[in-house]
Design a protein around this motif. Structure first.
Motif, PDB file in Angstrom:
ATOM      1  N   TYR A   1      -7.776  -5.120 -14.725  1.00  0.00           N
ATOM      2  CA  TYR A   1      -7.446  -4.461 -13.463  1.00  0.00           C
ATOM      3  C   TYR A   1      -6.396  -3.359 -13.630  1.00  0.00           C
ATOM      4  O   TYR A   1      -6.047  -2.696 -12.656  1.00  0.00           O
TER       5      TYR A   1
ATOM      6  N   HIS B   1      -3.661   4.111 -10.149  1.00  0.00           N
ATOM      7  CA  HIS B   1      -3.494   3.405  -8.872  1.00  0.00           C
ATOM      8  C   HIS B   1      -2.181   3.818  -8.225  1.00  0.00           C
ATOM      9  O   HIS B   1      -1.195   4.106  -8.932  1.00  0.00           O
TER      10      HIS B   1
ATOM     11  N   THR C   1       0.194  -0.121  -8.635  1.00  0.00           N
ATOM     12  CA  THR C   1       0.111  -1.342  -9.444  1.00  0.00           C
ATOM     13  C   THR C   1       0.590  -1.149 -10.882  1.00  0.00           C
ATOM     14  O   THR C   1       1.184  -2.056 -11.473  1.00  0.00           O
TER      15      THR C   1
ATOM     16  N   SER D   1      -3.463  -5.387  -5.038  1.00  0.00           N
ATOM     17  CA  SER D   1      -3.608  -3.927  -5.152  1.00  0.00           C
ATOM     18  C   SER D   1      -3.866  -3.264  -3.806  1.00  0.00           C
ATOM     19  O   SER D   1      -4.081  -2.056  -3.740  1.00  0.00           O
TER      20      SER D   1
END
Length: 590
Positions: A110, A115, A118, A150
């Protein structure tokens, strides 16, 4: 921190139970051997010595007892495996209590440097928040937890987390069902879609075919009975059975072969998922907010029970001799095809939502375990407000445990906070504490603060920009791209909090100062609030009604002392020259 005394006691108790079951297993194994030898001995005695029917009766009794003890042995071994998995849950928690999280999923899949937050806030990766929190048993449960952390999904569920955190024994058993490896729910859904695409004719699942099969079967067994009593020749039922097998094979083999190829993954997963669902039903006090979720899982139980039976029946078809006997004597495949058709018709359309419900429960168990392991946490108050609200008392970073220093801090709407301080004084850690606790708060997870009040707003950070030489992106260019991403992501309405650590550090001091001022002046005209850590004391001169100075001060005496407490004002002491001089003096030649 985690209740290590409790976890140690549970692991010790289970070790004693497992040892007792293993001793019992050795006794049962000895019993099996003796009973089998008795069966052989009495059978031999019956053929050698004329003692009437007694040796034969004792032989059959020994055989029956053998199967009973064998059954008890299988159940005992199953209990050993179950308790061993449960004990491992407590051993893993003891490891986590010592700061070792290698036994848990790090969620590295992930990690996304683009992002909004995160990557900067250590949400995914080794020793990150997900690694510390996840106890997920299913792959979709991991995905659901990652979505919450997230902000791909946001759902406030503090009541459910708090209720489940008190059900330690229930949660431990739930988690233990994943000790043999996470259940791949994605593969289950893919297999179900493959089964759905086989296209079995609906007529094979109809009532007329079902009744015809039973009539044929009863007639066959009637002929078998007549053959036993000599009414018909022995070859008639054999011929009939052979024809029955060929008929069943012609009608069903093509479809069951296709279903079997799609069901290979299900053999490894569906029975474990069924155990998970059955265990979920044992929870006594269901949180009010989770009742619809539990109703969905109750509805799913019949579906997965039926699927598990189909998978087991398909697995038995691998034995050729067994397949011939089952189809010739019982028309097994006709009834199996009918089960597949009826199962498809009744359940396939709901499988996605039922797996989704299981994913939600899986994620909740992880969040509740996180709450149990951190009893000093609290729940944030989340406000409905168009303005940005962040009021923290006793705020601390989740990863520091008992070493964490708490701070009070308030962020007002459209205000900016310049945070200065020496290296290692606590600036970056504080910024991450602000961000991580907001991530926890929004989903009703426990926060590391005595009290925290927040509103709903977007979060964006830029703290860990790196170059990308493979694509010809320098560090400075990477910073510009990140700041551009920030600006382009600002919504036309709604508040945003930006967390920045050293804007434009990839250029010279004067250029950095002028560029930082320009950037902050630009975003201050939008509905944005910000916390900016900087070593550039000149940037503190932007102080005004909306720009505020805070610092982490250090003490310089015989050694450097760090308070890790935030206070209003601009930092006066820096430690780079001090520490470098000390290092050079210590390493100087005599």
């Amino acid at each position: 921190m985690a209740d290590n005394v409790y976890y140690t006691a549970q692991a010790g108790r289970l070790a004693l139970e497992i040892a007792s079951l293993r001793r019992r297993s050795r006794g049962l194994l000895t019993g099996e051997l003796l009973l089998f030898l008795a069966f052989i001995a009495f059978l031999a005695l019956y053929t050698i010595v004329d003692l009437g029917e007694l040796p034969l009766v004792l032989s059959l009794l020994s055989l029956l007892l053998y199967f009973l003890v064998r059954y008890m042995d299988v159940r005992n071994n199953s209990d050993i495996i179950s308790l061993t998995d449960l004990r491992q849950v407590y051993l893993d928690e003891l490891e986590a209590g010592q700061g070792h999280f290698g036994c848990f999923d790090a969620g590295e899949r992930y990690v996304d440097s683009r992002h909004p937050f995160t990557y900067d806030l250590d949400i995914f990766g080794k020793d990150a928040l997900f690694n510390r929190m996840s106890r997920c048993v299913t792959t979709s449960g991991s995905d659901r937890l990652a979505d919450y952390l997230s902000f791909a999904r946001i759902r406030y569920q503090a009541e459910a987390i708090e209720t489940l955190s008190k059900e330690e024994a229930w949660r431990a058993r739930f988690i233990s069902l994943g000790q043999q490896g996470r259940i791949d729910t994605g593969a289950i859904l893919e297999s179900v879609r493959g089964m759905q695409g086989v296209g079995i004719p609906p007529v094979l699942g109809s009532k007329p075919v079902f009744l015809s099969a039973w009539i044929l079967l009863l007639a066959f067994w009637g002929v078998m009975a007549l053959s036993v009593f000599g009414v018909v020749e022995a070859g008639v039922p054999f011929l009939w059975g052979s024809v029955q097998f060929l008929l069943v094979f012609f009608l069903s083999s093509k479809y069951l072969k296709s279903v079997s190829s799609s069901a290979d993954v299900l053999k490894r997963s569906v029975s474990r998922l069924l155990l998970l669902m059955r265990h979920t039903r044992t929870l006594a006090g269901v949180p009010a907010g989770c009742r619809p979720l539990f109703r969905q899982l109750d509805e799913a139980l019949d579906s997965f029970s039926g699927l598990d039976k189909i998978v087991r029946m398909l697995d038995r078809r691998g034995n050729v001799l067994g397949l011939f006997l089952l189809d010739a004597l019982f028309l097994s495949d006709i009834f199996l095809v009918r089960k597949c058709v009826r199962w498809q018709r009744a359940y396939v359309g709901h499988m996605g939502e039922w797996v989704d419900a299981m994913s939600e429960m899986d994620a909740l168990v992880s969040m509740a375990t996180f709450r149990y392991n951190h009893p000093r946490t609290s729940y944030a108050e989340v406000l409905d407000s168009d303005e940005l609200v962040y009021e923290a008392h006793g705020l601390r970073h989740p990863f520091l445990g008992e070493r964490a220093v708490s701070n009070d801090f308030t962020i007002s709407d459209n205000h900016y906070y310049m945070i200065t301080g020496a290296n290692m004084a606590g600036k970056s850690t504080f910024l991450r504490a602000v961000g991580v606790n907001y991530v926890l708060a929004r989903n009703g997870m426990p926060v590391f603060a005595d009290a925290l009040k927040v509103s709903r707003y977007r979060l964006f950070s830029s703290m860990r920009t790196t170059d990308d030489l493979a694509h010809g992106i320098s560090y400075f260019n990477a910073e510009l791209l990140r700041l551009r991403q920030l600006i382009e992501s600002l919504p036309p309405t709604g508040a945003t909090l930006v967390i920045l650590d050293e804007i434009l550090r990839g250029t010279n001091s004067l250029d950095k100062l002028n560029g930082s001022r320009l950037f902050l002046e630009h975003i201050s005209r939008r509905h944005v609030s910000g916390i900016i850590a900087t070593h550039d004391l000149e940037l503190s001169k932007m102080e005004s009604a909306r720009f505020h100075n805070y610092c982490f001060e250090i003490g310089l005496d015989e050694s450097v002392t760090y308070s890790y407490k935030i206070a209003p004002g601009v930092a006066r002491n820096q430690n780079a020259t001090y520490l470098l001089r000390q290092m050079l003096e210590e390493s100087a030649l005599p």
